[in-house]
Design a protein around this motif. Structure first.
Motif, PDB file in Angstrom:
ATOM      1  N   LEU A   1       0.833  -1.202   0.000  1.00  0.00           N
ATOM      2  CA  LEU A   1       0.000   0.000   0.000  1.00  0.00           C
ATOM      3  C   LEU A   1       0.871   1.257   0.000  1.00  0.00           C
ATOM      4  N   GLN A   2       1.890   1.278   0.858  1.00  0.00           N
ATOM      5  CA  GLN A   2       2.760   2.445   0.975  1.00  0.00           C
ATOM      6  C   GLN A   2       3.523   2.723  -0.314  1.00  0.00           C
ATOM      7  N   GLU A   3       3.858   1.676  -1.045  1.00  0.00           N
ATOM      8  CA  GLU A   3       4.639   1.831  -2.275  1.00  0.00           C
ATOM      9  C   GLU A   3       3.774   2.105  -3.493  1.00  0.00           C
ATOM     10  N   GLY A   4       2.467   2.187  -3.295  1.00  0.00           N
ATOM     11  CA  GLY A   4       1.571   2.489  -4.400  1.00  0.00           C
ATOM     12  C   GLY A   4       1.149   1.290  -5.217  1.00  0.00           C
ATOM     13  N   TYR A   5       1.488   0.072  -4.742  1.00  0.00           N
ATOM     14  CA  TYR A   5       1.000  -1.123  -5.428  1.00  0.00           C
ATOM     15  C   TYR A   5      -0.496  -1.233  -5.126  1.00  0.00           C
ATOM     16  N   GLY A   6      -1.310  -1.244  -6.122  1.00  0.00           N
ATOM     17  CA  GLY A   6      -2.733  -1.374  -5.882  1.00  0.00           C
ATOM     18  C   GLY A   6      -3.164  -2.795  -5.617  1.00  0.00           C
ATOM     19  N   SER A   7      -2.246  -3.738  -5.812  1.00  0.00           N
ATOM     20  CA  SER A   7      -2.589  -5.149  -5.683  1.00  0.00           C
ATOM     21  C   SER A   7      -1.438  -5.932  -5.072  1.00  0.00           C
ATOM     22  N   MET A   8      -1.794  -7.085  -4.505  1.00  0.00           N
ATOM     23  CA  MET A   8      -0.790  -8.020  -4.042  1.00  0.00           C
ATOM     24  C   MET A   8      -1.224  -9.437  -4.412  1.00  0.00           C
TER      25      MET A   8
ATOM     26  N   SER B   1       1.952   1.634 -13.550  1.00  0.00           N
ATOM     27  CA  SER B   1       0.652   2.027 -13.020  1.00  0.00           C
ATOM     28  C   SER B   1       0.649   1.822 -11.506  1.00  0.00           C
ATOM     29  N   TYR B   2       0.338   2.875 -10.766  1.00  0.00           N
ATOM     30  CA  TYR B   2       0.279   2.800  -9.305  1.00  0.00           C
ATOM     31  C   TYR B   2      -1.151   3.030  -8.817  1.00  0.00           C
ATOM     32  N   HIS B   3      -1.399   2.592  -7.576  1.00  0.00           N
ATOM     33  CA  HIS B   3      -2.678   2.841  -6.892  1.00  0.00           C
ATOM     34  C   HIS B   3      -3.865   2.322  -7.700  1.00  0.00           C
ATOM     35  N   SER B   4      -3.721   1.147  -8.276  1.00  0.00           N
ATOM     36  CA  SER B   4      -4.793   0.576  -9.090  1.00  0.00           C
ATOM     37  C   SER B   4      -4.785  -0.936  -8.951  1.00  0.00           C
ATOM     38  N   TRP B   5      -5.969  -1.535  -9.012  1.00  0.00           N
ATOM     39  CA  TRP B   5      -6.037  -2.994  -9.016  1.00  0.00           C
ATOM     40  C   TRP B   5      -5.395  -3.572 -10.257  1.00  0.00           C
ATOM     41  N   GLY B   6      -5.484  -2.857 -11.369  1.00  0.00           N
ATOM     42  CA  GLY B   6      -4.840  -3.330 -12.589  1.00  0.00           C
ATOM     43  C   GLY B   6      -5.453  -4.578 -13.186  1.00  0.00           C
ATOM     44  N   ASP B   7      -6.780  -4.719 -13.080  1.00  0.00           N
ATOM     45  CA  ASP B   7      -7.440  -5.872 -13.683  1.00  0.00           C
ATOM     46  C   ASP B   7      -7.310  -5.830 -15.203  1.00  0.00           C
TER      47      ASP B   7
END
Length: 393
Positions: A94-101, A352-358
Motif C-alpha cells: 500500500l505504501q509503495e503504491g501497489y494497488g494489488s498483491m 501504473s500505481y494505486h490501481s487494481w490493474g485488472d
C-alpha cells in the motif's frame, strides 16, 4: 500478420521462430497489440509467499511434500508467516503504491489453513482502504486446488483473482510431472470451479518441459482461450532446488534444452499468447530472470504487462525456492521494490500505481468490474455478514 485469430499450425510456426522478420518483429507486433488492448502501463502485484508447506508432491517442485533439503543442500525449513507479518507486507504494498498483491503458498486443504487464509484476506481488505483504493488492495490468491466451497469462502473474504497454473494442458506431460493422485482432469475442474465462483481466473504453463513440442505449447495457448482465462502466468521449466532435483534426475525430468533456448522459447510464448488472447494480463515471471539478468525486462518487451516484485520477508525467501537459482532470495523487500521501476524503464514502459490493474478482458465482464465488489451470492456465511458489517464505508 495483423489477424486477430491464429490456428494451431500458425501458433506452432510462430513458436518455432518463423515470424516474418524474426523475433524482433514478433516482439514489436506483440507490444503493439498490448498497447492497443491493455495499454503500455506495467501493472504491479506485490508477491508475498506466506507458507512453504505443501500437501502435493509435484516432481519438479522445490517445496514438494517430500522435499527435505534446500538449494544449498541444507535441511529445508518449513515456515508459515504470521497474520501480523502478512499484514505488514500488505501495508508495504500500500505504501509503495501497489494497488494489488498476490498471496502465494504451498497447496493445503486442511481446515486450519483455510480458516487462516480467509481471516487474513478479510483483515487485508479492512486495513488497506484508502481514497485511491476504496475497496482496499486488489488481491490475487494462489494456493492451489481447493473445493468450490473453499473458493467461495476466499472470494467472499475479498480475493477477486486466483492464479492456478495448469503447467501443461497435455495429459501425457502432466502425468509425467505429477504423482497419480494429481490429475489434469482435477486441475481443469478446479479452474472451472474458480470461474463459476466469480474469480478472475489466471493460469499458465511451464515452457521447456522434456518431451514438450512447439505444437504442445500452441495447444496450451488454445487451452487458455478455451477456458476464457483473464490472466496468464507462465515461465521457463527449470531444475528444482534441493532434494526435489534428485527426483527429477531419477525420473528423467531435468531440462533438455539450454537456458538461452528456453528463454527464447518463453519470450515467443509470451508474444504468441499476447497475439492470440490480446486483452488479458500476462506476467513477466520471476523465473525468466533465472535464465538471464534481464529476463523479466525482456518479457515486458515481448508483450507482458505485469510485474510481481517479491515482498516476502528476507528470512523466508531461501525456503521458498521452487527451482534452482531463483533470483532475489538474498534481497530485501525494499530492494525488490527499488528494482521495479528500473525494470519497467528498461523496457520503456510506464508503471501504473494505486490501481487494481485488472485485465480489460475481465473488466468487460459486468460481474468482475474493476473496483466494484463481487456479486452477492446466496448461501453466504455468517463470517461474510460479520465482515460486511465491519468493512469501512
Amino acid at each position: 500478420m495483423s489477424r486477430k485469430t491464429f490456428s494451431l499450425a500458425e501458433l506452432e510456426e510462430l513458436l518455432l521462430g518463423h515470424w516474418p522478420g524474426g523475433d524482433a518483429a514478433l516482439a514489436a507486433r506483440a507490444r503493439q497489440v498490448m498497447a492497443e488492448e491493455v495499454g503500455e502501463e506495467v501493472r504491479l502485484r506485490g508477491l508475498l509467499e506466506f507458507s512453504n508447506r505443501c500437501a502435493s508432491d509435484c516432481y519438479y517442485c522445490g517445496i514438494r511434500r517430500s522435499s527435505d533439503t534446500d538449494d544449498g543442500g541444507h535441511p529445508l525449513v518449513r515456515f508459515d508467516l504470521t497474520e501480523e507479518a502478512i499484514l505488514e507486507g500488505a501495508q508495504l504494498c500500500l505504501q509503495e503504491g501497489y494497488g494489488s498483491m498476490t498471496l502465494q503458498a504451498g497447496e493445503r486443504r486442511d481446515r486450519a489453513f483455510i480458516d487462516f487464509v480467509e481471516g487474513v484476506l478479510r483483515k487485508i481488505k479492512e486495513e488497506t482502504v484508502t481514497p485511491d483504493l476504496p475497496r482496499g488492495l486488489g488481491i490475487t490468491l494462489s494456493v492451489g486446488e481447493q473445493t468450490r466451497e473453499t473458493y467461495a469462502r476466499f472470494f467472499d473474504a475479498g480475493a477477486h483473482r486466483y492464479l492456478l497454473r495448469v503447467e501443461t494442458s497435455d495429459p501425457r506431460l502432466f502425468a509425467r510431472l505429477h504423482p497419480p493422485e494429481q490429475t489434469l482432469e482435477r486441475r481443469i475442474r478446479a479452474l472451472e470451479d474458480l470461474k463459476a465462483t466469480g474469480f478472475q481466473v489466471g493460469t499458465g504453463v511451464m515452457i521447456g518441459i522434456p518431451g514438450q513440442t512447439a505444437r504442445d505449447l500452441a495447444r496450451d495457448i488454445l487451452f487458455f482461450r478455451k477456458i476464457d482465462a483473464d490472466m496468464i502466468g507462465m515461465g521457463p521449466y527449470i531444475e528444482a532446488a534441493g532434494s526435489a532435483r534428485q527426483e527429477m534426475l531419477h525420473r528423467g525430468l531435468l531440462p533438455e534444452s539450454s537456458p538461452p533456448e528456453r528463454l527464447r522459447l518463453s519470450l515467443r510464448m509470451i508474444a504468441a499468447t499476447r497475439l492470440a488472447l490480446r486483452d488479458v494480463n500476462i506476467a513477466a515471471a520471476t523465473a525468466l530472470q533465472a535464465l538471464s539478468p534481464t529476463g523479466r525486462e525482456q518479457g515486458l518487451a515481448f508483450g507482458a504487462n505485469v510485474l510481481m516484485p517479491i515482498v516476502t520477508p528476507g528470512g523466508q525467501r531461501k525456503a521458498y525456492q521452487l527451482y534452482q537459482g531463483k533470483p532475489c532470495v538474498e534481497e530485501t523487500a525494499r530492494e525488490c521494490i527499488a528494482c521495479t521501476p528500473r525494470r519497467a524503464a528498461w523496457a520503456r514502459r510506464p508503471v501504473s500505481y494505486h490501481s487494481w490493474g485488472d485485465a480489460p478482458h475481465a473488466r468487460r465482464k459486468p460481474e468482475t468490474a474493476s473496483g466494484t465488489p463481487p456479486p452477492a451470492r446466496s448461501g453466504t456465511t455468517g463470517a461474510t455478514k460479520a465482515f460486511a458489517e465491519r468493512s469501512p464505508s
